[in-house]
Scaffold this motif. Sequence first.
Motif, PDB file in Angstrom:
ATOM      1  N   LYS A   1       0.824  -1.349  -0.135  1.00 52.51           N
ATOM      2  CA  LYS A   1       0.122   0.152   0.155  1.00 52.51           C
ATOM      3  C   LYS A   1       1.040   1.303   0.054  1.00 52.51           C
ATOM      4  N   GLN A   2       1.767   1.242   0.844  1.00 50.35           N
ATOM      5  CA  GLN A   2       2.882   2.308   0.820  1.00 50.35           C
ATOM      6  C   GLN A   2       3.601   2.502  -0.756  1.00 50.35           C
ATOM      7  N   ALA A   3       3.799   1.508  -1.327  1.00 55.33           N
ATOM      8  CA  ALA A   3       4.601   1.435  -2.447  1.00 55.33           C
ATOM      9  C   ALA A   3       3.529   2.305  -3.716  1.00 55.33           C
ATOM     10  N   LYS A   4       2.175   1.736  -3.493  1.00 53.09           N
ATOM     11  CA  LYS A   4       1.022   2.313  -4.277  1.00 53.09           C
ATOM     12  C   LYS A   4       1.102   3.660  -4.162  1.00 53.09           C
ATOM     13  N   LEU A   5       1.116   4.103  -2.766  1.00 54.51           N
ATOM     14  CA  LEU A   5       0.769   5.806  -2.589  1.00 54.51           C
ATOM     15  C   LEU A   5       2.065   6.284  -3.220  1.00 54.51           C
ATOM     16  N   ARG A   6       3.082   5.757  -2.974  1.00 59.40           N
ATOM     17  CA  ARG A   6       4.351   6.605  -3.349  1.00 59.40           C
ATOM     18  C   ARG A   6       4.377   6.821  -5.232  1.00 59.40           C
ATOM     19  N   LEU A   7       4.093   5.537  -5.671  1.00 58.65           N
ATOM     20  CA  LEU A   7       3.811   5.731  -7.288  1.00 58.65           C
ATOM     21  C   LEU A   7       2.769   6.640  -7.617  1.00 58.65           C
ATOM     22  N   ALA A   8       1.588   6.647  -6.986  1.00 59.67           N
ATOM     23  CA  ALA A   8       0.540   7.529  -7.187  1.00 59.67           C
ATOM     24  C   ALA A   8       1.305   9.127  -7.120  1.00 59.67           C
ATOM     25  N   GLU A   9       1.763   9.292  -6.354  1.00 67.36           N
ATOM     26  CA  GLU A   9       2.377  10.710  -6.070  1.00 67.36           C
ATOM     27  C   GLU A   9       3.478  10.965  -7.243  1.00 67.36           C
ATOM     28  N   LEU A  10       4.124   9.920  -7.805  1.00 68.86           N
ATOM     29  CA  LEU A  10       5.074  10.208  -8.765  1.00 68.86           C
ATOM     30  C   LEU A  10       4.345  10.478 -10.031  1.00 68.86           C
ATOM     31  N   LEU A  11       3.081   9.886 -10.326  1.00 67.91           N
ATOM     32  CA  LEU A  11       2.400   9.798 -11.538  1.00 67.91           C
ATOM     33  C   LEU A  11       1.736  11.051 -11.633  1.00 67.91           C
ATOM     34  N   ARG A  12       1.612  12.057 -10.512  1.00 66.77           N
ATOM     35  CA  ARG A  12       1.145  13.425 -10.635  1.00 66.77           C
ATOM     36  C   ARG A  12       2.069  14.386 -11.504  1.00 66.77           C
ATOM     37  N   GLU A  13       3.352  13.897 -11.539  1.00 67.39           N
ATOM     38  CA  GLU A  13       4.269  14.826 -12.207  1.00 67.39           C
ATOM     39  C   GLU A  13       3.892  14.428 -13.636  1.00 67.39           C
ATOM     40  N   ASP A  14       4.629  15.786 -14.274  1.00 62.83           N
ATOM     41  CA  ASP A  14       4.577  15.492 -15.853  1.00 62.83           C
ATOM     42  C   ASP A  14       5.475  14.360 -16.408  1.00 62.83           C
ATOM     43  N   VAL A  15       4.950  13.046 -16.279  1.00 67.36           N
ATOM     44  CA  VAL A  15       5.721  11.701 -16.729  1.00 67.36           C
ATOM     45  C   VAL A  15       5.295  11.490 -18.146  1.00 67.36           C
ATOM     46  N   LYS A  16       6.356  10.839 -18.797  1.00 68.61           N
ATOM     47  CA  LYS A  16       6.145  10.255 -20.090  1.00 68.61           C
ATOM     48  C   LYS A  16       6.020   8.711 -19.904  1.00 68.61           C
ATOM     49  N   ILE A  17       5.110   7.859 -20.696  1.00 59.41           N
ATOM     50  CA  ILE A  17       4.776   6.509 -20.499  1.00 59.41           C
ATOM     51  C   ILE A  17       5.407   6.128 -21.845  1.00 59.41           C
ATOM     52  N   GLU A  18       6.600   5.124 -21.684  1.00 62.77           N
ATOM     53  CA  GLU A  18       7.183   4.839 -22.798  1.00 62.77           C
ATOM     54  C   GLU A  18       7.059   3.151 -22.827  1.00 62.77           C
ATOM     55  N   ASP A  19       6.390   2.690 -23.900  1.00 61.81           N
ATOM     56  CA  ASP A  19       5.970   1.316 -24.348  1.00 61.81           C
ATOM     57  C   ASP A  19       7.147   0.749 -24.815  1.00 61.81           C
ATOM     58  N   SER A  20       7.859  -0.502 -24.132  1.00 58.84           N
ATOM     59  CA  SER A  20       8.931  -1.285 -24.738  1.00 58.84           C
ATOM     60  C   SER A  20       8.461  -2.067 -25.817  1.00 58.84           C
ATOM     61  N   GLY A  21       7.231  -2.377 -25.972  1.00 64.88           N
ATOM     62  CA  GLY A  21       6.663  -3.238 -27.040  1.00 64.88           C
ATOM     63  C   GLY A  21       6.764  -4.554 -26.577  1.00 64.88           C
ATOM     64  N   GLU A  22       6.999  -4.820 -25.472  1.00 62.24           N
ATOM     65  CA  GLU A  22       6.859  -5.943 -24.907  1.00 62.24           C
ATOM     66  C   GLU A  22       6.000  -6.457 -23.787  1.00 62.24           C
ATOM     67  N   ARG A  23       5.345  -7.769 -23.594  1.00 65.35           N
ATOM     68  CA  ARG A  23       4.353  -7.946 -22.694  1.00 65.35           C
ATOM     69  C   ARG A  23       4.847  -9.053 -21.661  1.00 65.35           C
TER      70      ARG A  23
END
Length: 128
Positions: free
Chosen positions: A65-87
């Motif tokens: 739960k703590q890790a999720k909260l920290r990631l949510a905090e990071l996602l509020r910044e101006d991030v870029k999502i880069e797809d590697s093309g892999e699954r």
Amino acid sequence: MGVTLITIATSVVLTCLSLSAVDGDTIKCNGQNMRIMGPGAPFKSGIDTPEIRNAKCPKEKLLGKQAKLRLAELLREDVKIEDSGERDRWKRPLVWVRMPNGKTAGEILMADGYAVRWQPKYRSAWCE
């Protein structure tokens, strides 16, 4: 005289109209779950965060739960999502969440103690 071929890995930048943290190492972009990575290459190096839903002990669930909260905090910044093309094995796209300073969200989660480096044959030890 030989010819040297150089392969340059490319990634596709995704546009997420909605972006949220599902857990510490999974995001939801436009309704699709995606597995975030650290600075490494798909299937060679990545990150692992504690589980929330399938936690093996109360400690892991709390850390998750703590890790999720920290990631949510990071996602509020101006991030870029880069797809590697892999699954991954659950068919989730493997993506890098790139922060404005160029680091990945995975690198920051590791530096902050919310994630550990993943590599093949890794086994989590969140309950130890």
